[in-house]
Design a protein around this motif. Sequence first.
Motif, PDB file in Angstrom:
ATOM      1  N   ASN A  50      23.119 -24.631  -6.932  1.00 50.86           N
ATOM      2  CA  ASN A  50      22.219 -24.744  -8.084  1.00 50.86           C
ATOM      3  C   ASN A  50      21.774 -23.391  -8.598  1.00 50.86           C
ATOM      4  O   ASN A  50      20.810 -23.293  -9.356  1.00 50.86           O
ATOM      5  CB  ASN A  50      20.989 -25.587  -7.707  1.00 50.86           C
ATOM      6  CG  ASN A  50      21.327 -27.040  -7.482  1.00 50.86           C
ATOM      7  OD1 ASN A  50      22.054 -27.639  -8.269  1.00 50.86           O
ATOM      8  ND2 ASN A  50      20.816 -27.607  -6.401  1.00 50.86           N
ATOM      9  N   ILE A  71      31.901 -26.390  -7.895  1.00 49.32           N
ATOM     10  CA  ILE A  71      30.665 -27.140  -8.094  1.00 49.32           C
ATOM     11  C   ILE A  71      30.766 -28.483  -7.381  1.00 49.32           C
ATOM     12  O   ILE A  71      31.773 -29.178  -7.481  1.00 49.32           O
ATOM     13  CB  ILE A  71      30.387 -27.360  -9.593  1.00 49.32           C
ATOM     14  CG1 ILE A  71      30.242 -26.009 -10.306  1.00 49.32           C
ATOM     15  CG2 ILE A  71      29.125 -28.191  -9.797  1.00 49.32           C
ATOM     16  CD1 ILE A  71      29.975 -26.124 -11.798  1.00 49.32           C
ATOM     17  N   HIS A  75      24.328 -31.249 -12.794  1.00 50.49           N
ATOM     18  CA  HIS A  75      23.014 -31.517 -13.348  1.00 50.49           C
ATOM     19  C   HIS A  75      23.010 -31.131 -14.822  1.00 50.49           C
ATOM     20  O   HIS A  75      23.754 -30.240 -15.246  1.00 50.49           O
ATOM     21  CB  HIS A  75      21.944 -30.733 -12.587  1.00 50.49           C
ATOM     22  CG  HIS A  75      21.981 -30.947 -11.103  1.00 50.49           C
ATOM     23  ND1 HIS A  75      21.645 -32.146 -10.524  1.00 50.49           N
ATOM     24  CD2 HIS A  75      22.334 -30.115 -10.092  1.00 50.49           C
ATOM     25  CE1 HIS A  75      21.786 -32.046  -9.205  1.00 50.49           C
ATOM     26  NE2 HIS A  75      22.201 -30.820  -8.914  1.00 50.49           N
ATOM     27  N   LEU A  78      22.689 -27.459 -15.632  1.00 45.21           N
ATOM     28  CA  LEU A  78      23.536 -26.505 -14.921  1.00 45.21           C
ATOM     29  C   LEU A  78      24.499 -25.788 -15.863  1.00 45.21           C
ATOM     30  O   LEU A  78      24.751 -24.586 -15.704  1.00 45.21           O
ATOM     31  CB  LEU A  78      24.318 -27.219 -13.812  1.00 45.21           C
ATOM     32  CG  LEU A  78      25.144 -26.324 -12.879  1.00 45.21           C
ATOM     33  CD1 LEU A  78      24.251 -25.321 -12.160  1.00 45.21           C
ATOM     34  CD2 LEU A  78      25.903 -27.177 -11.862  1.00 45.21           C
ATOM     35  N   ARG A  81      22.839 -22.816 -17.576  1.00 47.28           N
ATOM     36  CA  ARG A  81      22.552 -21.701 -16.664  1.00 47.28           C
ATOM     37  C   ARG A  81      23.838 -21.017 -16.200  1.00 47.28           C
ATOM     38  O   ARG A  81      23.866 -19.795 -16.031  1.00 47.28           O
ATOM     39  CB  ARG A  81      21.741 -22.205 -15.467  1.00 47.28           C
ATOM     40  CG  ARG A  81      20.329 -22.609 -15.858  1.00 47.28           C
ATOM     41  CD  ARG A  81      19.421 -22.790 -14.664  1.00 47.28           C
ATOM     42  NE  ARG A  81      19.717 -24.018 -13.951  1.00 47.28           N
ATOM     43  CZ  ARG A  81      20.104 -24.072 -12.682  1.00 47.28           C
ATOM     44  NH1 ARG A  81      20.271 -22.960 -11.982  1.00 47.28           N
ATOM     45  NH2 ARG A  81      20.332 -25.230 -12.100  1.00 47.28           N
TER      46      ARG A  81
END
Length: 307
Positions: A50, A71, A75, A78, A81
């Motif tokens: 995360n 991964i 989410h 995600l 980011r």
Amino acid sequence: MGLGIPDALNEGANSVDTGATHHLNQITQILPENEGKKPLRLGLIIGIGNDPDTAMAKIHELGLPTCQVYIEEFHAELAGRLRQALDKYQIEPTSLVVGGPGKEEWDFYRGPLTIGIVPRETRTNRMAHIKKASDLARQCGIAAVQTHCGFIPENPNDPLYGETVAAMRDLAGYCKRNGQNFRYETGQETPITLVRAIRDVGLENQGVNFDLANLILYGKANPVDAMEILGPHVQGIHAKDGIWPTNPKELGQEVPIGQGRVDFPRVIAQLKKLNYRGAVTIEREISGPQQTQDVLEAKKFLENLIG
């Protein structure tokens, strides 16, 4: 990927293109994402968990220009980011790597029952998981999705083979609609079985992530010889080393690059002959400070060969 990624570094069954029958000097088209970029540029496969910023900072500190992003959970926030971290550190993501969900056991007995989309019991959930990965990759501008399909049956008359090919076609088609290539990581099947499955899927956006050590760890092929079979389809490379299995219940042992049975000088020479323009992605499946040290040693070793 073969034994798991440590978090620390952490439609018809028609033939594919006729290039699959060509020899080494005629194969591997230049993919659009590689145009104008240095060939054989180094990278690292890394699990981001995360915290994509910390992961990309690690890639940057190691002095590597590319990465494969692994991964496990997807989410909503995600993608943003991850995209921000890639831009911040100027790291090129060459593929999004996905496995699971559910337990996968990397051996000869439980592996056929638990790895990839071959097992019937977990296939539906895993296909949905891979499609989520494809959607996230699209949001991040990642041009390929990559996974282990599992122990694809050697016998093309096995009903499980046909089911697996149908699942592969479904996933490759989904990635195609998302503007991506779908890449199969080598390991559990012989090279000719993987080529057969690719041809039977019959879509042009398929590729192979050629894991050099996995072919040895699973006792399936010598990587140098396997390149002659898989070469037309190679879109990614895992730079990893290993030794052959001697216990028929367990895989061979992964070792630091240069200490195993992969003939890296010949492999790099083959890639140059192929005019391979993609990345060479380092993978070291241990955790802790030794992993970082081994990656740095691998980087130096490969740089000397690539020139």
